[in-house]
Design a protein around this motif. Structure first.
Motif, short mmCIF file in Angstrom:
data_model
loop_
_atom_site.label_atom_id
_atom_site.label_comp_id
_atom_site.label_asym_id
_atom_site.label_seq_id
_atom_site.Cartn_x
_atom_site.Cartn_y
_atom_site.Cartn_z
N GLU A 50 15.71 2.40 1.02
CA GLU A 50 15.82 2.24 -0.43
C GLU A 50 14.45 2.39 -1.09
O GLU A 50 13.43 2.04 -0.51
N GLY A 51 14.45 2.90 -2.33
CA GLY A 51 13.19 3.07 -3.06
C GLY A 51 13.01 4.49 -3.53
O GLY A 51 13.80 5.37 -3.21
N PRO A 52 11.97 4.75 -4.34
CA PRO A 52 11.71 6.12 -4.79
C PRO A 52 11.38 7.01 -3.60
O PRO A 52 10.80 6.57 -2.60
N ARG A 53 11.76 8.30 -3.72
CA ARG A 53 11.58 9.24 -2.62
C ARG A 53 11.10 10.58 -3.16
O ARG A 53 11.58 11.04 -4.20
N ALA A 54 10.18 11.20 -2.46
CA ALA A 54 9.71 12.53 -2.84
C ALA A 54 9.26 13.25 -1.58
O ALA A 54 8.63 12.64 -0.71
N TRP A 55 9.58 14.52 -1.50
CA TRP A 55 9.18 15.31 -0.34
C TRP A 55 9.14 16.79 -0.70
O TRP A 55 9.76 17.23 -1.67
#
Length: 273
Positions: free
Chosen positions: A82-87
């Motif tokens: 869980e939480g913000p995600r960026a890739w």
């Protein structure tokens, strides 16, 4: 729209690589677990978020600043917390590389990048993406891809001795996954799939669901829809023909299944893309 992470589909014909940047806020649904494989190799730079990278029999933790690699045809998935995600995701054709210059890693890899290396990889990713978007010649894009693969090979170093995970050997499912990849239009029954993997149907069903997080029939249907989405996005083939070719019994049923997964109809998907 297309699911943004690790689509189980090949590159469009003629493409050396594709680059996709994805950002999701903490309140957005997590990417659904879907162990899969595809012809292109895959490189992922995690820019925000944490979780686990599952690849063949490897289970590798990741966090912001981690670089991950899945070889071509390796069964893999990304399990975010869980939480913000960026890739940033790169899928590329290993055959586009000059073997006399560089070879991609033979197995799954993970590396926590320091700031200088993270900046270097970021610059190379942006350079490759700009070249693809500018539609530079295939050879020019391949040279830039080789520079990126050289950098990641130096980053990863030699393969770790033990990358084992509790996934209990994904390789046992390789016979059916290869079949689905080569003949996506042919539907396998549960009994046929179990026979190819030398298991009883009941045992196969339990093992497949436990490993892949979904039943075999549902997995097969989702895989065909992912393939259909890529064909629709990268060709002018009539949508009804795409559905028939991938085993859907009618255009209406194909459209219903497609919208159930992607939230848009096949026609809307083609217009959006």
């Amino acid at each position: 729209m297309l699911l943004p992470l690790s689509e189980p589909v090949p590159l469009a014909p003629g493409l050396v690589a594709r680059v996709q940047q994805v950002r999701q806020e903490a309140d957005e649904p997590l990417p659904r677990r879907f162990l899969h494989f595809h012809g292109p190799a895959e490189l992922v730079l995690i820019e925000d978020g944490a979780g686990q990278f599952l690849c063949e029999d490897a289970l590798l933790p990741f966090s912001a600043g981690t670089l991950l690699y899945a070889p071509a045809m390796a069964i893999h998935d990304f399990d975010f917390s869980e939480g913000p995600r960026a890739w940033t995701l790169v899928q590329f054709d290993p055959l586009a590389l000059d073997p006399g210059v560089v070879a991609p890693p033979a197995g799954p890899r993970s590396s926590a990048l320091d700031d200088p290396m993270r900046l270097r990889i970021r610059v190379l990713l942006d350079w490759l993406n700009q070249s693809i978007q500018s539609q530079l010649p295939r050879q020019a894009v391949a040279v830039q891809l080789q520079a990126l693969v050289l950098a990641i090979s130096q980053t990863f170093g030699p393969a770790p001795e033990d990358l084992s995970s509790p996934l209990s050997s994904l390789s046992r499912f390789r016979p059916i996954l290869d079949q689905l990849s080569r003949f996506p239009f042919r539907t396998l029954t549960l009994e046929e799939a179990a026979s190819r993997c030398a298991m009883s149907p009941a045992y196969f069903s339990r093992c497949f669901s436990r490993t892949f997080g979904t039943g075999f029939i549902a997995y097969q249907g989702r895989l065909r829809l992912q393939q259909a989405a890529r064909i629709i996005a990268t060709s002018d083939e009539p949508i009804s023909q795409v559905g028939y070719r991938l085993g859907f019994r009618s255009p209406a049923y194909f459209a219903y299944c497609f919208k159930s997964l992607f939230g848009v109809t096949p026609s809307e998907h083609r217009r959006i893309i």
